[in-house]
Design an enzyme around this catalytic site. Structure first.
Site, PDB file in Angstrom:
ATOM      1  N   SER A  81      23.427 -14.686   7.108  1.00  0.00           N
ATOM      2  CA  SER A  81      22.859 -14.775   8.466  1.00  0.00           C
ATOM      3  C   SER A  81      21.765 -15.858   8.738  1.00  0.00           C
ATOM      4  O   SER A  81      21.240 -16.562   7.755  1.00  0.00           O
ATOM      5  CB  SER A  81      22.210 -13.367   9.042  1.00  0.00           C
ATOM      6  OG  SER A  81      23.000 -12.313   8.685  1.00  0.00           O
TER       7      SER A  81
HETATM    8  N1  SAH Z   1      22.317  -9.770   5.218  1.00  0.00           N
HETATM    9  C1  SAH Z   1      23.464 -10.639   4.850  1.00  0.00           C
HETATM   10  C2  SAH Z   1      24.107 -10.989   5.943  1.00  0.00           C
HETATM   11  C3  SAH Z   1      25.740 -10.535   5.449  1.00  0.00           C
HETATM   12  S1  SAH Z   1      27.016 -10.665   6.542  1.00  0.00           S
HETATM   13  C4  SAH Z   1      22.637 -12.022   4.253  1.00  0.00           C
HETATM   14  O1  SAH Z   1      21.531 -12.175   4.281  1.00  0.00           O
HETATM   15  O2  SAH Z   1      23.332 -12.808   3.516  1.00  0.00           O
HETATM   16  C5  SAH Z   1      27.330  -8.958   6.711  1.00  0.00           C
HETATM   17  C6  SAH Z   1      27.653  -8.207   5.185  1.00  0.00           C
HETATM   18  O3  SAH Z   1      28.218  -6.971   5.414  1.00  0.00           O
HETATM   19  C7  SAH Z   1      29.127  -8.823   4.566  1.00  0.00           C
HETATM   20  O4  SAH Z   1      28.737  -9.217   3.288  1.00  0.00           O
HETATM   21  C8  SAH Z   1      29.955  -7.747   4.770  1.00  0.00           C
HETATM   22  O5  SAH Z   1      30.759  -7.650   3.305  1.00  0.00           O
HETATM   23  C9  SAH Z   1      29.161  -6.478   4.748  1.00  0.00           C
HETATM   24  N2  SAH Z   1      29.598  -5.127   5.398  1.00  0.00           N
HETATM   25  C10 SAH Z   1      30.409  -5.196   6.361  1.00  0.00           C
HETATM   26  N3  SAH Z   1      30.775  -3.706   6.245  1.00  0.00           N
HETATM   27  C11 SAH Z   1      30.232  -3.094   5.419  1.00  0.00           C
HETATM   28  C12 SAH Z   1      30.169  -1.598   5.051  1.00  0.00           C
HETATM   29  N4  SAH Z   1      30.934  -0.803   5.730  1.00  0.00           N
HETATM   30  N5  SAH Z   1      29.274  -1.347   4.190  1.00  0.00           N
HETATM   31  C13 SAH Z   1      28.631  -2.433   3.344  1.00  0.00           C
HETATM   32  N6  SAH Z   1      28.608  -3.766   3.731  1.00  0.00           N
HETATM   33  C14 SAH Z   1      29.617  -4.031   4.767  1.00  0.00           C
END
Ligand code: SAH
Length: 210
Positions: A64
């Site tokens: 993000s």
């Molecule tokens: N906080 C992260 C942003 C990641 S984007 C950062 O700082 O880099 C969102 C993430 O949520 C992705 O990696 C995706 O695989 C994960 N995601 C989506 N659905 C999910 C679920 N049901 N359980 C756990 N992770 C999930």
């Protein structure tokens, strides 16, 4: 100036831009000033680490933008010792910022490969108060509940997963983007009230582990 000092200057400039955007939580700003975001992005994107933009991290996922990480962490309005849950570890950067500004973090990622990489990056960044789990974030982390704050970093369709609301301590906030097609609103849920915070874009929250 060494490359390391150079990046510290970029972090300081990022913190000042965040102040300009109204982020006022000093613990979160200090964390943004400390966490080396370049260690959480792919090597070929390291030069862009302090742009305020999301970046691809593989498997169709993104780290993000730093502003939204800071905004979400501050929106918890939780204390320095707070026990925080993050759903969607991705790169681990958001978990690192939460870990530096709060007491302890449990973070859940559905992709084992991303969870493994995030664990290594968090260790490299010296964050020893984070537990990275591979699993379905819809279930939260009942064995570590209650949480003093929960941040969801992927977009729910209409409402946050009910299990997460059940794992909140009384008076604690759950911050979660809600919407369709990648665009929506960052919502805060506290004491059964829902509050719209800001318009956002996020990858979808996908049920189950792959
Ligand atoms: N906080 C992260 C942003 C990641 S984007 C950062 O700082 O880099 C969102 C993430 O949520 C992705 O990696 C995706 O695989 C994960 N995601 C989506 N659905 C999910 C679920 N049901 N359980 C756990 N992770 C999930």
């Amino acid at each position: 100036m060494s490359p390391r000092e150079d990046r510290a200057a970029e972090r300081a400039a990022l913190v000042e831009r965040m102040r300009g955007h109204g982020i006022a939580d000093e613990r979160v700003l200090a964390a943004i000033g400390e966490v080396p975001r370049e260690r959480f992005v792919p090597a070929d994107a390291a030069a862009l680490a302090y742009e305020d933009a999301p970046l691809a991290i593989g498997l169709g996922q993104t780290i993000s933008a730093p502003l939204i990480v800071a905004f979400s962490a501050a929106a918890l309005q939780a204390g320095p010792d707070a026990h925080v849950l993050e759903i969607g570890t991705g790169s681990g950067y958001g978990a690192a910022v939460l870990a530096r500004s709060h007491g302890s973090v449990v973070t859940v990622e559905r992709h084992g490969e991303l969870a493994d990489r995030a664990r290594a990056a968090l260790a490299d960044a010296g964050c020893d108060n984070v537990e990275v789990r591979t699993g379905d974030g819809f279930l939260g982390a009942a064995d570590r509940a209650p949480f003093d704050g929960i941040v969801v970093t992927a977009m729910a369709e209409a409402e946050p997963p009910p299990a997460l609301l059940e794992q909140l301590a009384p008076g604690a906030a759950l911050v979660c983007p809600v919407g369709h097609g990648g665009r929506g609103v960052l919502m805060r849920y506290r004491d059964r009230r829902a509050e719209e915070l800001v318009e956002v874009a996020f990858v979808p929250l996908v049920p189950g582990s792959p």
